[in-house]
Structures are given as C-alpha cells and as structure tokens.
Design a protein around this motif. Structure first.
Motif, PDB file in Angstrom:
ATOM      1  N   GLU A 495     -17.677  -7.169   2.453  1.00  0.00           N
ATOM      2  CA  GLU A 495     -18.317  -5.896   2.797  1.00  0.00           C
ATOM      3  C   GLU A 495     -19.019  -5.276   1.597  1.00  0.00           C
ATOM      4  N   ASN A 496     -18.634  -5.712   0.383  1.00  0.00           N
ATOM      5  CA  ASN A 496     -19.222  -5.156  -0.833  1.00  0.00           C
ATOM      6  C   ASN A 496     -20.436  -5.939  -1.332  1.00  0.00           C
ATOM      7  N   THR A 497     -20.759  -7.027  -0.655  1.00  0.00           N
ATOM      8  CA  THR A 497     -21.884  -7.855  -1.078  1.00  0.00           C
ATOM      9  C   THR A 497     -23.198  -7.083  -0.939  1.00  0.00           C
ATOM     10  N   LYS A 498     -24.011  -7.124  -1.974  1.00  0.00           N
ATOM     11  CA  LYS A 498     -25.309  -6.442  -1.955  1.00  0.00           C
ATOM     12  C   LYS A 498     -26.460  -7.410  -1.671  1.00  0.00           C
ATOM     13  N   ARG A 499     -26.379  -8.608  -2.286  1.00  0.00           N
ATOM     14  CA  ARG A 499     -27.436  -9.604  -2.083  1.00  0.00           C
ATOM     15  C   ARG A 499     -26.800 -10.912  -1.595  1.00  0.00           C
TER      16      ARG A 499
END
Length: 509
Positions: A495-499
C-alpha cells in the motif's frame, strides 16, 4: 496383360483419390523397373487428365559410371516422351557422414528434398501471382514403391517392434506423396514392361546384402513364397490395408483422449507460441493422473501422439519408446529418459499432481546477460519480447487492474502468469536478465529470509539440465523474479508503493 495392369493402377489411383485433373506431378524416376512402369502409366494418364509431369532423377554419387548411365537413360526417355527432366547430383556419403545418418536414410532425405524443390518450382511457374499457396496443394510427388516394398517394410517394422502404424507400412497417400503402383507386385511390373517393350536399368546394389531391406528381399521372401505361403506378398498387403483402416479409427479415439489429457502444447519456433522456459522447442505436457485412467492401449496411443508432436514426426519412434515413456508414469521408477530425435520425456510435479513432459533436449542458450532499460523492451532467451514500463500509483487509471488494490476496493493483487509488478522504489541498482550465478538468492517471506537460488530450484524440482538455462531478473545477486515460478518478497508492491515496475512477456498475455 499390360492393359489389365494399367486398369488396376488407375482404379487404385481413383480409389485413393491420388490425382485430380490438372495436377502437376513430380515423378521420381531412377531408371529401375518400378519407376519406369510408374512413369509410363502416368504419361498415358497425362493426356486424358491434363496432367503436367516432371521427372526428377537423383544421382547419389555412389555408383560411378553405372549411375551416370542410369541418368542418361532416364533423360533419353524424357526427351522421347517430351517430359521435363531434372537431374540432381548429391554426395550422399558425405551427407550421411555430416548428418550422422545411414546412407539409406541420407539418400531418402536427399531424394525427397529434390522432389519438393522441383514441385515448388514447377507449380509456381504456372500459377498467377498471389495464388501459389492454394495451388501448391494441387502438386503431387509420385514415387514408385510397389507391393513387395510394402511387404518388406511391414516385416522390417514388425521385427523392430512396431505398432499399428508400422505394421500398416507404406500408405497409398501421405500428404502430397502418392504411390500409384503400390498395388502391383514386382512380377506384375516386369510383365507390364515386357508387354510394352520398355527397357529399364538394373541397380546391382539391390542384389547385395549391404542393407537390411535387401536381406529381407533377397533371402526371406523367396523362402516364404516357396516354403511357407505362395502369394504371401499379396496377403501381407491386404493385411496392411486392414491395419491402416484400424489405425485410422484408433487414432481418432486417441486424439479425443489426448484432448482429455493435454495440459499444454507449444509449437516452438519464433511464432510466439512457446511457453516461457521452453526455449523455442516444441513441448507437450500431459496430466499423468488422467492419462493413467485411460485404457492401456489408448494410453499408449496418446503417448505416441505426444511424442510425434514433440518430435515433429513419427519416424524412428517405435513401440519400445512408447513403453519406456509409459514406465515414467510409475512414480517408483526413473524420472527422465532419452528418446530418438533428441527427445526427452520426464515426470514432474504439477499442482499437487504429476505431469509428463515430452520435448526435445534443451540446447545451450546464450550466456550473455540482457541489460534492461526502463521504460523499454528487450529480447530475452526463452522468454521472447519483454516490455518494461513505469507506473505511478497516484496516476493509475480506474480501468487498470491494480487500481482497486491502491484505492482500497480490493485486497488482492492480480496474479497474471506473464505480467508481474514490482516496487520500483526498492530497486537501486541496474537490472539485468541473465542465467543464475554463484551467490544468487531470493527473499522468500515477509521477514525477508534469504534462500539460495540453487536451493530454491532444487526444492521446486526444476530439472537439473534446466537450472543453468533459465533467465532470471536480478539486481546484482538479489534475484527479483524467476519466470514461471515466483518473485522475491522484498520487491512486492504494498500500500506504500509509490512507483511500480511492470514487466510483461509477449504483451502480458
């Protein structure tokens, strides 16, 4: 007598629908009795059926002056009858040495290659542009095998442990190859030529016992005709016809069973049909459990079909090879065997069950690593075209299959065999697709415990001969992904993945 023989052959041609009006027919004429008889009959039919005949004579480069005399005779016959003549010279002994073949097999390959090349050339000459593919189907290759040849082949196959297909021996029609004089015994052919006052060449090597077929011809059949059963050749050909009918019916039943048992079938080559990891080879995967539920005879026919598909043909695959493959289904026995044509058959775990894999032995793949550009595409051995793209989670469109995961509408990340997603922010070094190296490892759980790639492959029962040929995606020694198997836990999106790094094989199908 000769008219009776002529009508016997024409009836045989009609029965098996060998020739249609307007066909182009390439005829192999060695100059021997059988081929001269075939040539004469086809020449007589040519005018009434508007056939176009082309004669191909292959000089094998073995019999010296005798072979040159045969070629001259056939050329003279063609000139007299106004038929195009094609002479092909080949060093069959050298071809056999280079291809690790017997001279008999090398000669057969050379002849049929010459026939096919001539057929393509002459058919295309008479076909309007854009229609050659359809018209090529009208071309035929006529060869002069007779009833004695068929009986000899039948016996030869039985001696080697053949099944129904081998026992049926030569068939009247095989693809675009036709055998119009297969219904005639050698004595009928010689009578036809005598009545027509047609001379022919004698190949003295047919009298020698160099080849197995010659020994059957020169010793076994004369004894059988004299001491066992007069007319044995005719009886055997009748039996071959019945066996061919039975084989046709059983094959249909086996094809139905094959469909019930097939898990995967890949064509190989560069057409994009190969499964990742198959390295462009034809491959057949069968459900071993379901296969064992079939009747024993049908089960073996299914295995024969699978071996044929993996090998690209049935030649040299005998019943003994089918039985060897069947033994792999016994979990107490060996897990892999080697077969003709460089085939291997092996037993592997599959979704809690067992699968039987039939394929050619794997060739060594190039060892050079494939550098990755992001975004970009790369050609990876065993995988084909691989596309790399970068996605930002905040900009995912609603139709994207990952969107639900990040918008809280789904707790699952889509699982697609040929599309994988990775947390790009965790990747700090350049990526590369390569074969395994010493020190490679995977992270295998949420605690990020490490496992050596070698140990992982052993635990997954990846065959030893494949382990060093599978290209993996890696960041230095950390393996990100083993195609067909798993990704490293460290690089999974959260859920914390940005790219997100998206990797698609063949468009992500």
């Amino acid at each position: 007598m000769d008219e009776k023989i002529f009508h016997k052959v024409t009836a045989y041609i009609e029965k098996h629908r060998m020739i249609a009006s307007g066909d182009t027919i390439v005829t192999g004429v060695s100059g021997g009795a059988d081929s001269v008889c075939l040539f004469s009959i086809l020449h007589e039919l040519a005018e009434t059926m508007m056939l176009r005949l082309i004669v191909v004579h292959v000089n094998h480069g073995i019999r010296g002056a005798d072979a040159d005399a045969d070629a001259s005779y056939v050329e003279s016959l063609c000139r007299t009858w106004g038929i195009p003549f094609v002479l092909v010279r080949e060093d069959v002994r050298a071809y056999a040495r280079n291809g690790h073949l017997s001279e008999e097999e090398a000669g057969r390959k050379v002849r049929y290659r010459a026939f096919e090349e001539a057929l393509k050339k002459y058919v295309q000459e008479t076909v309007p542009a854009g229609t050659s593919e359809d018209s090529f189907r009208k071309g035929k290759i006529a060869v002069a095998h007779n009833a004695n040849d068929r009986a000899e082949t039948m016996l030869f196959h039985l001696f080697r442990g053949a099944g129904l297909t081998g026992a049926a021996a030569m068939k009247p029609v095989r693809g675009n190859v036709i055998r119009p004089v297969l219904c005639l015994e050698r004595k009928e052919i010689e009578e036809y030529l005598r009545q027509r006052q047609l001379s022919f060449c004698i190949d003295r090597t047919n009298m020698e016992d160099t080849y197995t077929r010659n020994r059957i011809r020169n010793h076994i059949f004369p004894y059988v005709e004299k001491e066992v059963c007069h007319g044995a050749v005719g009886h055997m050909c009748e039996a071959a016809d019945r066996l061919a009918e039975a084989e046709g019916y059983i094959r249909k039943q086996a094809e139905l069973a094959y469909r019930r048992c097939i898990l995967e079938e890949t064509a190989g080559g560069d057409g994009g049909m190969s499964r990742p990891g198959s390295f462009g080879r034809p491959e057949v995967r069968l459900d071993a459990g379901r296969l064992m539920e079939e009747e024993a005879f049908i089960r073996r026919q299914v295995l024969l079909l699978g071996l044929e598909k993996a090998a690209g043909g049935r030649r040299d695959i005998a019943s003994v090879h089918v039985l060897q493959t069947e033994k792999l289904l016994d979990k107490r026995g060996s897990k892999q065997i080697s077969l003709p044509h460089g085939l291997t058959a092996r037993r592997e775990p599959w979704k809690g069950n067992t699968q039987l894999v039939l394929c050619r032995a794997e060739e060594q793949v190039p060892q050079e690593p494939v550098e990755i550009a992001i975004p970009g595409t790369a050609e990876v051995p065993g995988l084909g075209k691989v596309e790399f793209s970068l996605l930002e989670t905040e900009k995912l469109p609603p139709e994207n299959e990952l969107a639900g995961f990040f918008w809280g509408k789904s707790q699952y990340i889509p699982q697609k065999t040929y599309t994988k997603w990775f947390d790009y922010d965790r990747i700090t070094k350049s990526l590369v697709f390569r074969v395994r190296e010493k020190g490679d490892y995977l992270t295998i759980n949420e605690s990020l415990s490490r496992k050596k790639l070698k140990d992982y492959m052993i635990n997954e029962k990846i065959p030893k001969e494949r382990r060093g040929k599978i290209y993996v995606l890696a960041e230095e020694s950390h393996v990100i992904w083993v195609p067909e198997y798993r990704i490293s836990e460290y690089y999974k999106i959260t859920e914390n993945t940005k790219r997100i790094l998206q990797v698609q094989i063949g468009g992500g199908t």
